[in-house]
Design an enzyme around this catalytic site. Structure first.
Site, PDB file in Angstrom:
ATOM      1  N   ASP A 187      59.616  62.998  62.676  1.00  0.00           N
ATOM      2  CA  ASP A 187      58.974  61.684  62.672  1.00  0.00           C
ATOM      3  C   ASP A 187      57.710  61.764  63.508  1.00  0.00           C
ATOM      4  OD1 ASP A 187      60.282  58.674  61.903  1.00  0.00           O
ATOM      5  OD2 ASP A 187      58.511  58.684  63.206  1.00  0.00           O
ATOM      6  N   THR A 204      61.559  53.961  48.711  1.00  0.00           N
ATOM      7  CA  THR A 204      61.456  53.117  47.513  1.00  0.00           C
ATOM      8  C   THR A 204      59.991  53.069  47.097  1.00  0.00           C
ATOM      9  OG1 THR A 204      63.326  51.807  48.267  1.00  0.00           O
ATOM     10  CG2 THR A 204      61.852  50.776  46.647  1.00  0.00           C
ATOM     11  N   GLU A 215      67.440  55.431  47.328  1.00  0.00           N
ATOM     12  CA  GLU A 215      68.543  55.153  48.260  1.00  0.00           C
ATOM     13  C   GLU A 215      69.052  53.723  48.033  1.00  0.00           C
ATOM     14  OE1 GLU A 215      70.196  57.061  50.771  1.00  0.00           O
ATOM     15  OE2 GLU A 215      71.364  55.272  50.330  1.00  0.00           O
ATOM     16  N   PHE A 216      70.379  53.554  48.062  1.00  0.00           N
ATOM     17  CA  PHE A 216      70.959  52.228  47.831  1.00  0.00           C
ATOM     18  C   PHE A 216      71.803  51.736  49.003  1.00  0.00           C
ATOM     19  CE2 PHE A 216      70.238  54.165  43.668  1.00  0.00           C
ATOM     20  CZ  PHE A 216      69.522  53.167  43.032  1.00  0.00           C
ATOM     21  N   ARG A 235      73.174  49.932  52.383  1.00  0.00           N
ATOM     22  CA  ARG A 235      72.907  48.646  53.041  1.00  0.00           C
ATOM     23  C   ARG A 235      72.951  48.855  54.536  1.00  0.00           C
ATOM     24  NH1 ARG A 235      78.179  45.910  51.289  1.00  0.00           N
ATOM     25  NH2 ARG A 235      78.725  48.081  51.587  1.00  0.00           N
ATOM     26  N   ASN A 278      67.408  45.986  43.352  1.00  0.00           N
ATOM     27  CA  ASN A 278      67.151  45.041  44.447  1.00  0.00           C
ATOM     28  C   ASN A 278      66.726  43.675  43.913  1.00  0.00           C
ATOM     29  OD1 ASN A 278      67.906  46.719  46.474  1.00  0.00           O
ATOM     30  ND2 ASN A 278      65.883  47.018  47.351  1.00  0.00           N
ATOM     31  N   ALA A 312      76.298  31.733  49.166  1.00  0.00           N
ATOM     32  CA  ALA A 312      75.153  30.838  49.338  1.00  0.00           C
ATOM     33  C   ALA A 312      74.835  30.708  50.824  1.00  0.00           C
ATOM     34  CB  ALA A 312      75.489  29.480  48.747  1.00  0.00           C
ATOM     35  N   GLY A 371      66.861  37.985  53.623  1.00  0.00           N
ATOM     36  CA  GLY A 371      65.761  38.498  54.440  1.00  0.00           C
ATOM     37  C   GLY A 371      65.879  40.010  54.431  1.00  0.00           C
ATOM     38  N   CYS A 391      63.944  44.962  52.875  1.00  0.00           N
ATOM     39  CA  CYS A 391      63.805  45.429  51.487  1.00  0.00           C
ATOM     40  C   CYS A 391      63.697  44.347  50.417  1.00  0.00           C
ATOM     41  CB  CYS A 391      64.901  46.427  51.180  1.00  0.00           C
ATOM     42  SG  CYS A 391      64.593  47.953  52.093  1.00  0.00           S
TER      43      CYS A 391
HETATM   44  N1  LIG Z   1      66.315  50.169  55.474  1.00  0.00           N
HETATM   45  C1  LIG Z   1      67.108  50.231  54.426  1.00  0.00           C
HETATM   46  O1  LIG Z   1      68.216  49.719  54.461  1.00  0.00           O
HETATM   47  C2  LIG Z   1      66.686  50.906  53.167  1.00  0.00           C
HETATM   48  C3  LIG Z   1      65.395  51.361  52.992  1.00  0.00           C
HETATM   49  N2  LIG Z   1      65.038  51.970  51.811  1.00  0.00           N
HETATM   50  C4  LIG Z   1      63.682  52.485  51.637  1.00  0.00           C
HETATM   51  O2  LIG Z   1      63.572  53.688  52.424  1.00  0.00           O
HETATM   52  C5  LIG Z   1      62.254  53.805  52.966  1.00  0.00           C
HETATM   53  C6  LIG Z   1      62.334  53.917  54.478  1.00  0.00           C
HETATM   54  O3  LIG Z   1      62.842  52.710  54.983  1.00  0.00           O
HETATM   55  P1  LIG Z   1      63.324  52.564  56.498  1.00  0.00           P
HETATM   56  O4  LIG Z   1      64.121  53.763  56.852  1.00  0.00           O
HETATM   57  O5  LIG Z   1      63.918  51.228  56.616  1.00  0.00           O
HETATM   58  O6  LIG Z   1      61.912  52.620  57.249  1.00  0.00           O
HETATM   59  P2  LIG Z   1      61.618  52.737  58.811  1.00  0.00           P
HETATM   60  O7  LIG Z   1      60.371  52.006  59.032  1.00  0.00           O
HETATM   61  O8  LIG Z   1      62.851  52.378  59.579  1.00  0.00           O
HETATM   62  O9  LIG Z   1      61.364  54.288  59.036  1.00  0.00           O
HETATM   63  C7  LIG Z   1      60.285  54.977  58.512  1.00  0.00           C
HETATM   64  C8  LIG Z   1      59.932  56.102  59.492  1.00  0.00           C
HETATM   65  O10 LIG Z   1      58.971  56.964  58.908  1.00  0.00           O
HETATM   66  C9  LIG Z   1      58.119  57.427  59.945  1.00  0.00           C
HETATM   67  N3  LIG Z   1      56.887  57.966  59.333  1.00  0.00           N
HETATM   68  C10 LIG Z   1      55.936  57.302  58.658  1.00  0.00           C
HETATM   69  N4  LIG Z   1      54.999  58.168  58.224  1.00  0.00           N
HETATM   70  C11 LIG Z   1      55.374  59.401  58.635  1.00  0.00           C
HETATM   71  C12 LIG Z   1      54.832  60.704  58.471  1.00  0.00           C
HETATM   72  N5  LIG Z   1      53.708  60.916  57.778  1.00  0.00           N
HETATM   73  N6  LIG Z   1      55.481  61.737  59.034  1.00  0.00           N
HETATM   74  C13 LIG Z   1      56.612  61.550  59.723  1.00  0.00           C
HETATM   75  N7  LIG Z   1      57.193  60.343  59.890  1.00  0.00           N
HETATM   76  C14 LIG Z   1      56.589  59.272  59.350  1.00  0.00           C
HETATM   77  C15 LIG Z   1      57.903  56.200  60.818  1.00  0.00           C
HETATM   78  O11 LIG Z   1      57.453  56.547  62.100  1.00  0.00           O
HETATM   79  C16 LIG Z   1      59.320  55.604  60.809  1.00  0.00           C
HETATM   80  O12 LIG Z   1      60.094  56.078  61.894  1.00  0.00           O
HETATM   81  C17 LIG Z   1      61.481  52.579  52.464  1.00  0.00           C
HETATM   82  O13 LIG Z   1      60.800  52.927  51.297  1.00  0.00           O
HETATM   83  C18 LIG Z   1      62.574  51.579  52.151  1.00  0.00           C
HETATM   84  O14 LIG Z   1      62.199  50.664  51.151  1.00  0.00           O
HETATM   85  C19 LIG Z   1      65.921  52.165  50.798  1.00  0.00           C
HETATM   86  C20 LIG Z   1      67.216  51.746  50.925  1.00  0.00           C
HETATM   87  C21 LIG Z   1      67.710  51.103  52.120  1.00  0.00           C
HETATM   88  O1  LIG Z   2      66.697  48.706  49.451  1.00  0.00           O
HETATM   89  C1  LIG Z   2      67.259  48.400  50.480  1.00  0.00           C
HETATM   90  O2  LIG Z   2      66.786  48.465  51.599  1.00  0.00           O
HETATM   91  C2  LIG Z   2      68.652  47.869  50.467  1.00  0.00           C
HETATM   92  O3  LIG Z   2      68.572  46.418  50.344  1.00  0.00           O
HETATM   93  C3  LIG Z   2      69.834  45.768  50.353  1.00  0.00           C
HETATM   94  O4  LIG Z   2      70.531  46.049  51.560  1.00  0.00           O
HETATM   95  P1  LIG Z   2      70.252  45.263  52.925  1.00  0.00           P
HETATM   96  O5  LIG Z   2      68.912  44.623  52.877  1.00  0.00           O
HETATM   97  O6  LIG Z   2      70.559  46.214  54.028  1.00  0.00           O
HETATM   98  O7  LIG Z   2      71.332  44.119  53.037  1.00  0.00           O
HETATM   99  P2  LIG Z   2      72.174  43.230  52.012  1.00  0.00           P
HETATM  100  O8  LIG Z   2      73.582  43.277  52.430  1.00  0.00           O
HETATM  101  O9  LIG Z   2      71.869  43.524  50.613  1.00  0.00           O
HETATM  102  O10 LIG Z   2      71.616  41.778  52.377  1.00  0.00           O
HETATM  103  C4  LIG Z   2      70.267  41.432  52.128  1.00  0.00           C
HETATM  104  C5  LIG Z   2      70.055  39.974  52.443  1.00  0.00           C
HETATM  105  O11 LIG Z   2      70.721  39.140  51.496  1.00  0.00           O
HETATM  106  C6  LIG Z   2      71.526  38.179  52.152  1.00  0.00           C
HETATM  107  N1  LIG Z   2      72.695  37.901  51.296  1.00  0.00           N
HETATM  108  C7  LIG Z   2      73.458  38.922  50.815  1.00  0.00           C
HETATM  109  C8  LIG Z   2      74.527  38.669  49.997  1.00  0.00           C
HETATM  110  C9  LIG Z   2      74.836  37.342  49.635  1.00  0.00           C
HETATM  111  O12 LIG Z   2      75.798  37.054  48.881  1.00  0.00           O
HETATM  112  N2  LIG Z   2      74.071  36.351  50.125  1.00  0.00           N
HETATM  113  C10 LIG Z   2      72.991  36.590  50.942  1.00  0.00           C
HETATM  114  O13 LIG Z   2      72.297  35.640  51.368  1.00  0.00           O
HETATM  115  C11 LIG Z   2      71.873  38.815  53.490  1.00  0.00           C
HETATM  116  O14 LIG Z   2      72.195  37.848  54.442  1.00  0.00           O
HETATM  117  C12 LIG Z   2      70.583  39.544  53.819  1.00  0.00           C
HETATM  118  O15 LIG Z   2      69.671  38.663  54.429  1.00  0.00           O
HETATM  119  C13 LIG Z   2      70.673  46.300  49.180  1.00  0.00           C
HETATM  120  O16 LIG Z   2      71.965  45.687  49.209  1.00  0.00           O
HETATM  121  C14 LIG Z   2      70.828  47.817  49.269  1.00  0.00           C
HETATM  122  O17 LIG Z   2      71.534  48.296  48.121  1.00  0.00           O
HETATM  123  C15 LIG Z   2      69.441  48.449  49.302  1.00  0.00           C
HETATM  124  O18 LIG Z   2      69.543  49.848  49.459  1.00  0.00           O
END
Ligand SMILES: NC(=O)C1=CN([C@@H]2O[C@H](COP(=O)(O)OP(=O)(O)OC[C@H]3O[C@@H](n4cnc5c(N)ncnc54)[C@H](O)[C@@H]3O)[C@@H](O)[C@H]2O)C=CC1
Ligand SMILES: O=C(O)[C@H]1O[C@H](OP(=O)(O)OP(=O)(O)OC[C@H]2O[C@@H](n3ccc(=O)[nH]c3=O)[C@H](O)[C@@H]2O)[C@H](O)[C@@H](O)[C@@H]1O
Length: 447
Positions: free
Chosen positions: A30, A121, A149-150, A152, A206, A250, A255, A258
């Site tokens: 990172d 994503t 990635e999927f 939560r 999503n 509901a 929020g 993602c």
């Molecule tokens: N947070 C989640 O629950 C999920 C996220 N995703 C997707 O995965 C991706 C990452 O999301 P998060 O992990 O939440 O992001 P994050 O913001 O928590 O982490 C991203 C990291 O990448 C680092 N970074 C950025 N540019 C870099 C580079 N050039 N070299 C090395 N490190 C670098 C940043 O410093 C940061 O630590 C996004 O596209 C998001 O949409 C997909 C599914 C679930």
């Molecule tokens: O792309 C992503 O980052 C991820 O986004 C969501 O995961 P996440 O945002 O961690 O959390 P969720 O459990 O999906 O909840 C998202 C939001 O919807 C709200 N929610 C969820 C379910 C529901 O029935 N009602 C509702 O208001 C939650 O409170 C929260 O604010 C998806 O569920 C994951 O599959 C996906 O990988």
């Protein structure tokens, strides 16, 4: 296998730790040296159930290491995983600059044939762009595979080890043996498709989940007017196997890092090919309006906000995470203090992150639910942490100045009926709500 993970955020760190747990040798890179320093000391920079322990055990076993030297991580690896962020730009599109910078660095660092696996994503066409960027720098053969990635947040480890499916997007199916091998221990539901479809599967999934939430919130709003109970309606709908029971809760709306950004990005992806995604635009609008409803209800119950104090239970965008990105609490607290209120906030894990985004002298940072409610003219529940369900409501009511409870997550069920002194609002459950008859003031209600 030897894996390099580029980007050690929520997804990168969970992915790295879980693959280390399966016995692989992982180096997480990172550019954020503060994050890497913490990780080297064995400290997880995010709150995620089970992560800290798994991090310790794999670091002790020497299966996971952390570095700011991306090139060194890439050089020792067979598979390079891209997990950098793709936040929204001002116009709602996915900001691909982190992905592009990562691809440039990976291209420059390649020291032999490798597979690059994109977990971030990214809009349709981005993996082709990654391939072009790497190709313009690489001296060795490589392939780019899309593996969206999927997981939560809050269930990230459980989801990683028990995924509903693994989607692998490739235009050269004969070349993905290593990627299939890597994921086989997680599930046998591996869905191989072309790269563009894989990219679209992520956004469509999503967007569909966000649509269910806005749909059920609109049904809840109608339930309120016609005297039906949304909890019963969701339960009854969910028994239809074609519908299923999930994502029908509901409340205050979605929020997180993602759904808000990915719905906006998909609207833009459609717009770029002259397609007006009307349904998804409405989903976003309904979600915004749902937050406004909470504010409206508080105003209806408490009157003007100016000079009043409100308690806030929950700052994270959902329970079991410290993530506050696009959390409803950011909006709601800003609006309350903007209208002259003071707020007393409590969250079991997200206070520090919230404070780094919104710090104001009108906010008091509390360390337990009761002190957030103390002396307040109304309490809003914005995140359904279990801890809140277990609080003694009688003690809460006694500590408040005016016992108004706006339950944005329908956390309290029939037991709210036992506390007749609460003025209560929840979403789509009119039989539980004690609404206010014109002319009444809370003090009159309590008399
Ligand atoms: N947070 C989640 O629950 C999920 C996220 N995703 C997707 O995965 C991706 C990452 O999301 P998060 O992990 O939440 O992001 P994050 O913001 O928590 O982490 C991203 C990291 O990448 C680092 N970074 C950025 N540019 C870099 C580079 N050039 N070299 C090395 N490190 C670098 C940043 O410093 C940061 O630590 C996004 O596209 C998001 O949409 C997909 C599914 C679930
Ligand atoms: O792309 C992503 O980052 C991820 O986004 C969501 O995961 P996440 O945002 O961690 O959390 P969720 O459990 O999906 O909840 C998202 C939001 O919807 C709200 N929610 C969820 C379910 C529901 O029935 N009602 C509702 O208001 C939650 O409170 C929260 O604010 C998806 O569920 C994951 O599959 C996906 O990988």
């Amino acid at each position: 296998m030897k894996l390099a993970v580029v980007g050690t955020g929520y997804v990168g760190l969970i992915t790295g730790v879980c693959f280390a747990e399966l016995g692989h040798e992982v180096v997480c890179a990172d550019k954020d040296s503060g994050k890497i320093e913490k990780l080297r000391l064995g400290e997880a920079p995010i709150y995620e159930p089970g992560l800290q322990e798994m991090l310790w055990s794999n670091a002790d076993a020497g299966r996971i290491a952390f570095t700011t030297d991306l090139a060194a991580a890439v050089r020792g690896s067979e598979i390079v995983i891209i997990a950098v962020g793709t936040p929204s730009t001002a116009t709602g599109e996915a900001d691909l600059s982190f992905v592009e910078r990562a691809a440039e660095s990976i291209g420059e660092a390649l020291d032999g044939p490798k597979t690059i696996m994109t977990k971030s994503t990214v809009p349709v066409g981005t993996n082709a762009r990654i391939e072009a960027i790497v190709a313009s720098r690489a001296k060795y053969p490589f392939r780019v595979v899309s593996v969206p990635e999927f997981l939560r947040e809050g269930y990230a480890i459980r989801d990683t080890f028990n995924p509903d499916r693994i989607v692998i997007g490739t235009d050269r199916a004969a070349e993905i043996e290593a990627i299939v091998e890597l994921h086989k221990p997680l599930t046998d539901r591996i869905f191989v498709t072309d790269v563009r479809s894989a990219e679209m599967i992520k956004y469509a999934s999503n967007a569909y989940l966000a649509t269910r939430i806005s749909f059920i919130n609109e049904i809840a709003n109608i339930c309120e007017k016609v005297g039906a109970d949304i909890t019963q309606v969701s339960a009854g709908m969910g028994q239809d196997r074609r519908i299923g029971p999930h994502f029908l809760n509901a409340g205050i709306g979605y929020g997180g890092s993602c759904f808000p950004k990915d719905t906006k990005a998909l609207i833009q992806i459609a717009g770029n090919v002259d397609y007006d995604f009307k349904l998804l635009k409405s989903v976003v609008e309904v979600n915004r309006e749902q937050r406004n409803t909470m504010i409206r209800k508080l105003r209806e119950y408490a009157g003007s906000f100016s000079g009043k104090t409100f308690g806030i239970w929950g700052l994270a965008f959902k329970p079991n995470t410290d993530d506050v990105r696009e959390a409803p609490a950011l909006d709601i607290v800003s609006r309350l203090i903007g209208e002259g209120a003071r707020v007393r906030v409590y969250d079991p894990a997200a206070t520090a992150n919230f404070r780094s985004l919104l710090n104001d002298p009108s906010i008091e940072w509390c360390t337990d639910p009761l002190s957030a409610a103390k002396g307040s003219d109304g309490l809003m529940l914005l995140t359904e942490w279990n801890e809140f369900a277990e609080v003694d409501l009688r003690a809460v009511e006694q500590t408040m100045n005016t016992p108004i409870l706006i339950d944005g997550r329908n956390l309290f069920g029939d037991k709210i009926g036992a506390y007749s002194r609460f003025w209560y609002y929840s979403v789509g459950r009119p039989h539980l709500n004690r609404s206010f008859t014109k002319g009444d003031q809370p003090s009159a209600f309590l008399a």
